[in-house]
Design an enzyme around this catalytic site. Structure first.
Site, PDB file in Angstrom:
ATOM      1  N   ASP A  46       0.838  -1.206   0.000  1.00  0.00           N
ATOM      2  CA  ASP A  46       0.000   0.000   0.000  1.00  0.00           C
ATOM      3  C   ASP A  46       0.872   1.254   0.000  1.00  0.00           C
ATOM      4  O   ASP A  46       0.364   2.373  -0.056  1.00  0.00           O
ATOM      5  CB  ASP A  46      -1.026  -0.009   1.138  1.00  0.00           C
ATOM      6  CG  ASP A  46      -0.387  -0.016   2.514  1.00  0.00           C
ATOM      7  OD1 ASP A  46       0.852  -0.184   2.610  1.00  0.00           O
ATOM      8  OD2 ASP A  46      -1.129   0.148   3.506  1.00  0.00           O
ATOM      9  N   ASP A  85      -0.993  -5.891   0.074  1.00  0.00           N
ATOM     10  CA  ASP A  85      -1.319  -5.341   1.390  1.00  0.00           C
ATOM     11  C   ASP A  85      -2.817  -5.190   1.554  1.00  0.00           C
ATOM     12  O   ASP A  85      -3.517  -4.771   0.627  1.00  0.00           O
ATOM     13  CB  ASP A  85      -0.686  -3.941   1.537  1.00  0.00           C
ATOM     14  CG  ASP A  85       0.679  -3.997   2.173  1.00  0.00           C
ATOM     15  OD1 ASP A  85       0.962  -4.944   2.927  1.00  0.00           O
ATOM     16  OD2 ASP A  85       1.482  -3.078   1.911  1.00  0.00           O
ATOM     17  N   LYS A 113      -0.959  -9.235   3.235  1.00  0.00           N
ATOM     18  CA  LYS A 113      -0.160  -8.792   4.385  1.00  0.00           C
ATOM     19  C   LYS A 113      -1.011  -7.840   5.226  1.00  0.00           C
ATOM     20  O   LYS A 113      -1.661  -6.949   4.693  1.00  0.00           O
ATOM     21  CB  LYS A 113       1.125  -8.103   3.908  1.00  0.00           C
ATOM     22  CG  LYS A 113       1.970  -7.541   5.071  1.00  0.00           C
ATOM     23  CD  LYS A 113       3.396  -7.217   4.649  1.00  0.00           C
ATOM     24  CE  LYS A 113       3.539  -5.956   3.857  1.00  0.00           C
ATOM     25  NZ  LYS A 113       3.107  -4.731   4.562  1.00  0.00           N
ATOM     26  N   GLU A 115      -1.002  -5.380   8.796  1.00  0.00           N
ATOM     27  CA  GLU A 115      -0.174  -4.700   9.790  1.00  0.00           C
ATOM     28  C   GLU A 115      -0.747  -4.919  11.189  1.00  0.00           C
ATOM     29  O   GLU A 115      -1.923  -4.614  11.417  1.00  0.00           O
ATOM     30  CB  GLU A 115      -0.133  -3.189   9.506  1.00  0.00           C
ATOM     31  CG  GLU A 115       0.607  -2.836   8.232  1.00  0.00           C
ATOM     32  CD  GLU A 115       0.739  -1.331   8.029  1.00  0.00           C
ATOM     33  OE1 GLU A 115       0.409  -0.549   8.942  1.00  0.00           O
ATOM     34  OE2 GLU A 115       1.191  -0.937   6.927  1.00  0.00           O
ATOM     35  N   GLU A 182       9.441  -3.852  10.193  1.00  0.00           N
ATOM     36  CA  GLU A 182       9.765  -2.522   9.662  1.00  0.00           C
ATOM     37  C   GLU A 182      10.268  -1.607  10.774  1.00  0.00           C
ATOM     38  O   GLU A 182       9.615  -1.449  11.815  1.00  0.00           O
ATOM     39  CB  GLU A 182       8.521  -1.907   8.993  1.00  0.00           C
ATOM     40  CG  GLU A 182       8.824  -0.532   8.389  1.00  0.00           C
ATOM     41  CD  GLU A 182       7.870  -0.108   7.289  1.00  0.00           C
ATOM     42  OE1 GLU A 182       6.864  -0.803   7.045  1.00  0.00           O
ATOM     43  OE2 GLU A 182       8.147   0.938   6.662  1.00  0.00           O
TER      44      GLU A 182
HETATM   45  O1  KIV Z   1       3.548  -1.006   1.606  1.00  0.00           O
HETATM   46  C1  KIV Z   1       4.665  -1.505   1.467  1.00  0.00           C
HETATM   47  O2  KIV Z   1       5.327  -1.341   0.447  1.00  0.00           O
HETATM   48  C2  KIV Z   1       5.191  -2.298   2.552  1.00  0.00           C
HETATM   49  C3  KIV Z   1       6.657  -2.469   2.577  1.00  0.00           C
HETATM   50  C4  KIV Z   1       7.233  -1.369   3.364  1.00  0.00           C
HETATM   51  C5  KIV Z   1       7.058  -3.744   3.130  1.00  0.00           C
HETATM   52  O3  KIV Z   1       4.484  -2.707   3.397  1.00  0.00           O
END
Ligand code: KIV
Length: 260
Positions: A46, A85, A113, A115, A182
């Protein structure tokens, strides 16, 4: 032809002592280029909100925008594992998380993914139960930038260290196949990497993670207006683009003059 990279292959890389080099792509050509360069894991991050769409941070990215870019990247049919994401607020409830993970999978994402740690375990379990692989993301969480008032390194205090290690164990126990770390202090990132059996993929978290991920525009210099301090760019495409465009403009202007 390289064989298709699966979640199992990525997970197994840690056991085999192979480091994982992951990058982001937001469209067809970049997904194809990264794949042709042998990158095994590609993320439609994202971060696209900032480096492609021009938002100030990732909290503005919508599901529709993510789907659009995942579809574009998926059309490259990469041999690499392609993930996406879950954007801001798309995983607020278990029902939302499941429905939105299914939308991204339908768009072509082979994993999603999310968070966060313990607070999103029910969402993670529901998505994995629906046979969609999940990658975790701990440490500095860009989607929390507004509540946190900036992008801060995590793991500096003993309580942060303790919480990160606990969260990594909880995510691993819930069945995520890898965890992005991160902006975690390098010693804590190392400790997590040594503690859990699944791969850690670091960004700004030192050299001792099992792999590294970067936002591709930071690496190749296509977004020169902001570059995180931990990135060592290996190309300066913005300079090349501006030079090529200026040279072409000069040629066009010359041709026009001669034609009259
Ligand atoms: O959004 C993104 O590109 C990410 C990376 C920082 C891993 O989550």
């Amino acid at each position: 032809m390289m064989s298709k990279i699966t979640v199992e292959i990525i997970r197994g890389m840690k056991a085999r002592g192979e480091r994982i080099a992951a990058l982001t792509a937001y469209d067809y050509p970049m997904a194809k280029l990264l794949d042709e360069a042998g990158i095994p894991m590609i993320l439609v991050g994202d971060s696209l909100g900032m480096v492609v769409l021009g938002y100030t941070d990732t909290t503005h990215v919508t599901m529709a925008e993510m789907e659009h870019h995942v579809r574009a990247a998926a059309r490259a049919e990469p041999g690499a594992l392609l993930g996406a994401d879950m954007p801001f607020n798309s995983d607020k409830t278990v029902e939302d998380a499941l429905a939105n993970a299914k939308r991204l999978a339908a768009a072509g994402a082979e994993f999603v993914k999310l968070e966060g740690g313990r607070e999103i375990l029910p969402q993670i379990r529901a998505i994995i139960s629906a046979a969609i692989p999940v990658c975790g993301h701990l440490g500095m969480l860009p989607q929390s930038v507004l509540v946190e008032g900036g992008y801060h390194v995590k793991g500096k205090t003993e309580s942060e260290r303790h919480r990160l290690i606990e969260d990594a164990n909880l995510l691993s126990g819930a069945g995520v196949f890898a965890i992005v770390l991160e902006l975690v202090t390098p010693p804590v990132a190392k400790e997590i990497s040594e503690t859990i059996s699944i791969p850690t993929i670091g960004i700004g978290s030192g050299d001792d993670c099992d792999g590294q991920i970067l936002v591709t525009p930071d690496l190749i210099g296509t977004f020169p207006w902001f570059r995180p301090r931990f990135v060592r760019p290996l190309a300066d495409c913005a300079v090349d683009i501006k030079r090529a465009v200026a040279d072409w403009k000069k040629d066009v202007e010359k041709e026009r003059k001669f034609a009259r």
